[in-house]
Enzyme design. Structure first.
Site, PDB file in Angstrom:
ATOM      1  N   LYS A 183      34.451  18.166  32.199  1.00 22.99           N
ATOM      2  CA  LYS A 183      34.786  17.414  30.166  1.00 22.99           C
ATOM      3  C   LYS A 183      35.130  18.305  29.694  1.00 22.99           C
ATOM      4  CE  LYS A 183      34.094  14.250  27.114  1.00 22.99           C
ATOM      5  NZ  LYS A 183      33.019  12.573  26.861  1.00 22.99           N
ATOM      6  N   GLY A 242      31.671  11.210  30.962  1.00 19.10           N
ATOM      7  CA  GLY A 242      31.525  12.287  31.971  1.00 19.10           C
ATOM      8  C   GLY A 242      31.520  11.065  32.921  1.00 19.10           C
ATOM      9  N   ARG A 243      30.887  10.124  32.808  1.00 15.06           N
ATOM     10  CA  ARG A 243      30.027   8.919  34.386  1.00 15.06           C
ATOM     11  C   ARG A 243      30.916   8.118  34.004  1.00 15.06           C
ATOM     12  NH1 ARG A 243      26.836   9.871  31.024  1.00 15.06           N
ATOM     13  NH2 ARG A 243      26.177   7.940  29.104  1.00 15.06           N
ATOM     14  N   HIS A 359      14.615   0.413  58.655  1.00 18.38           N
ATOM     15  CA  HIS A 359      13.775   1.335  59.304  1.00 18.38           C
ATOM     16  C   HIS A 359      13.242   2.706  58.599  1.00 18.38           C
ATOM     17  CE1 HIS A 359      15.598  -0.539  62.393  1.00 18.38           C
ATOM     18  NE2 HIS A 359      17.117  -0.086  62.167  1.00 18.38           N
TER      19      HIS A 359
HETATM   20  O1  F6P Z   1      24.064  16.923  32.117  1.00 13.24           O
HETATM   21  C1  F6P Z   1      24.848  15.934  32.193  1.00 13.24           C
HETATM   22  C2  F6P Z   1      26.326  15.895  31.965  1.00 13.24           C
HETATM   23  O2  F6P Z   1      26.962  15.830  30.922  1.00 13.24           O
HETATM   24  C3  F6P Z   1      26.768  14.323  32.758  1.00 13.24           C
HETATM   25  O3  F6P Z   1      26.923  13.560  31.825  1.00 13.24           O
HETATM   26  C4  F6P Z   1      27.665  14.905  33.051  1.00 13.24           C
HETATM   27  O4  F6P Z   1      29.146  14.114  33.945  1.00 13.24           O
HETATM   28  C5  F6P Z   1      27.721  16.622  33.588  1.00 13.24           C
HETATM   29  O5  F6P Z   1      27.426  17.046  32.639  1.00 13.24           O
HETATM   30  C6  F6P Z   1      29.053  17.181  33.335  1.00 13.24           C
HETATM   31  O6  F6P Z   1      29.263  17.739  32.477  1.00 13.24           O
HETATM   32  P1  F6P Z   1      31.695  18.418  32.837  1.00 13.24           P
HETATM   33  O7  F6P Z   1      31.803  17.229  32.765  1.00 13.24           O
HETATM   34  O8  F6P Z   1      30.990  18.406  31.198  1.00 13.24           O
HETATM   35  O9  F6P Z   1      30.752  19.678  32.867  1.00 13.24           O
END
Ligand code: F6P
Length: 496
Positions: A183, A242-243, A359
């Site tokens: 991102k 991002g998530r 298990h």
């Molecule tokens: O370190 C956390 C974070 O910012 C996440 O929220 C994100 O998904 C990940 O790093 C990757 O970030 P980027 O897509 O900017 O590389």
């Protein structure tokens, strides 16, 4: 009495007694949405608990905040942004939906060009990204990409070079497409991995390695600056966290690997869950009911963890996907107004795959001293082509575990007794296809949102990840004001 004190004062009736007292319990606490059957009847939710959470939701203006999110208001206040992942699936502010559609169209055009041979031979897709730029695409490919493989797709996140080398061993550099997913386009691990892939291509005689790079990012200028040709930069909006980004161009490996039709189905399934969340009353609203149960266990019963178990090999990555979604979103200590939350926030999400986990870790779930709300995720339709006993056993084990956790067993020998009254919920999918998986993931997103609103926190920032990153960067430059232990570790590893 404040709304939380009403909730904290809720009684803790035994699950078996709740069933005995109410013949309609199953119907009251189960729901069918978008090909998923949700069953919370084996949780301690009661009519009183639902009323108390509905009152809290009203006090926190859950429906207003939900509408604000879908309407494109700045709900991520600490980063001064709207939250736009639902627009990626067509549900949101008209302008945001239109922009998402344009970005999707651009992605589709590029995929068509790749399929038409514009970038030469492509058999392997090497996607580098981390966190939300890897976990979502990885889950999709692992869950849905087992047959009719158009491309061999690998998702590499770890900066540990072993992860890349494992892929180098099996990929042909001349037929590999490098997909850089970030991102921000600044994440150290991803940028280093991308450089190493280019180095590997160059070493193996690929003439124009940069010509085989695609960037998925909300920072297109940075990607171009890094060397990616503008025509191969697939942007998405800053408001897509991002998530929450697998619906955007970050879903490129799924769109190319599973086919555009499958990607659209995924978005449509998510949109169906969006509409359910937006339009259903709270007592028939899957994300809301699930969040009420989450909060019952964290606030009333002081559960510190929750454990989803995928009783389907194809969903083996779901628990780790949920770890980021839930813990990075709601693992906070301050409210939106900057004041301490003053109560537990996100439970620690862990979990695994059934039947393997039975298990290994189920001993603690049945007889340990921790209360762990368990979530079973299973699929009715058998996917494997083996004898049907495999699938029968898989599903019956999931259901039996839930029954055993609730029922318990009392014998003279305490070591062989089970206290019972241990809660579980079950999500039973008719089948695992792109549409249902889209709905399932969107359900979890909205559940996180409801948890966040009721706790008064911003689920959409993640400042907690910054400090460690900064300190690693300082250390990499040979600086940093470290404690004696850390200084010693750096020295011992020969990194000073
Ligand atoms: O370190 C956390 C974070 O910012 C996440 O929220 C994100 O998904 C990940 O790093 C990757 O970030 P980027 O897509 O900017 O590389």
């Amino acid at each position: 009495m404040s709304d939380w004190s009403t909730i904290e004062a809720l009684p803790s009736p035994k699950l078996v007694d709740l069933f005995a007292a109410d013949p309609d319990r199953l119907a009251t606490f189960s729901l069918d949405v978008a090909g998923i059957h949700f069953d919370w009847s084996k949780t301690h939710l009661t009519a009183d608990a639902m009323a108390a959470f509905a009152a809290l939701a009203a006090a926190q203006d859950l429906t207003g905040k939900r509408d604000a999110m879908f309407g494109g208001a700045v709900v991520n206040v600490t980063e001064n942004r709207p939250v736009e992942h639902t627009a990626e699936r067509g549900e949101g502010k008209a302008e945001s939906v239109a922009i998402a559609r344009q970005f999707h169209a651009r992605m589709r055009t590029l995929i068509d060009a790749i399929e038409g041979g514009a970038l030469g031979e492509v058999r392997h897709v090497l996607h580098v990204g981390i966190g939300g730029s890897a976990l979502g695409p990885h889950l999709l490919i692992d869950a849905l990409g087992r047959e009719d493989k158009r491309y061999d797709v690998a998702i590499v996140s770890n900066v540990d070079g072993t992860a890349l080398e494992d892929v180098f061993d099996r990929f042909d550099p001349a037929a590999t497409l490098l997909v850089i997913a970030s991102k921000t386009f600044t994440t150290t691990e991803t940028m280093l991995n991308a450089e190493s892939v280019l180095g590997w291509m160059t070493e193996h005689g690929v003439e124009d390695p940069y010509g085989r790079v695609i960037a998925l990012t909300a920072s297109p200028d940075k990607a171009v600056e890094w060397g990616v040709d503008e025509t191969r930069v697939l942007p998405f909006s800053e408001g897509v966290g991002g998530r929450y980004s697998l619906w955007s161009s970050i879903g490129f490996p799924a769109a190319i690997g599973l086919g555009w039709g499958a990607f659209e189905e995924l978005l449509e399934g998510a949109a169906e869950m969006d509409r359910h969340f937006r339009l259903s009353p709270l007592h028939q609203n899957a994300p809301a009911i699930a969040a009420f149960a989450d909060l019952y266990y964290t606030q009333v019963r002081h559960a510190e963890t929750r454990a989803p178990f995928a009783y389907d090999e194809r969903l083996r990555l779901l628990p780790s996907y949920l770890q980021q979604l839930e813990m990075e979103s709601n693992g906070k200590s301050v409210r939106v107004d900057g004041q301490p939350v003053g109560r537990p926030t996100a439970a620690i999400t862990w979990g695994g795959v059934g039947t393997d986990a039975q298990h290994a870790v189920f001993q603690l779930l049945h007889q340990g001293t921790h209360l762990v709300p368990v979530e079973f995720i299973a699929v009715i339709e058998q996917y494997d082509t083996l004898n049907e006993d495999h699938h029968r056993q898989l599903l019956l084990n999931a259901f039996a575990q839930g029954a055993a956790l609730m029922k318990g067993k009392s014998v003279d020998d305490p070591a062989r007794s089970y206290s019972g009254d241990r809660p579980s919920s079950t999500l039973l999918l008719d089948q695992l296809d792109p549409r249902t998986l889209g709905a399932l993931i969107a359900f979890y997103e909205h559940r996180v949102f409801v948890n966040g609103v009721l706790l008064g926190i911003n689920s959409f920032d993640q400042f907690g990840v910054e400090l460690g990153k900064e300190m690693a960067k300082e250390a990499a430059k040979g600086g940093g004001d470290f404690d004696p232990s850390t200084t010693d570790l750096i020295r011992r590893a020969g990194l000073d």
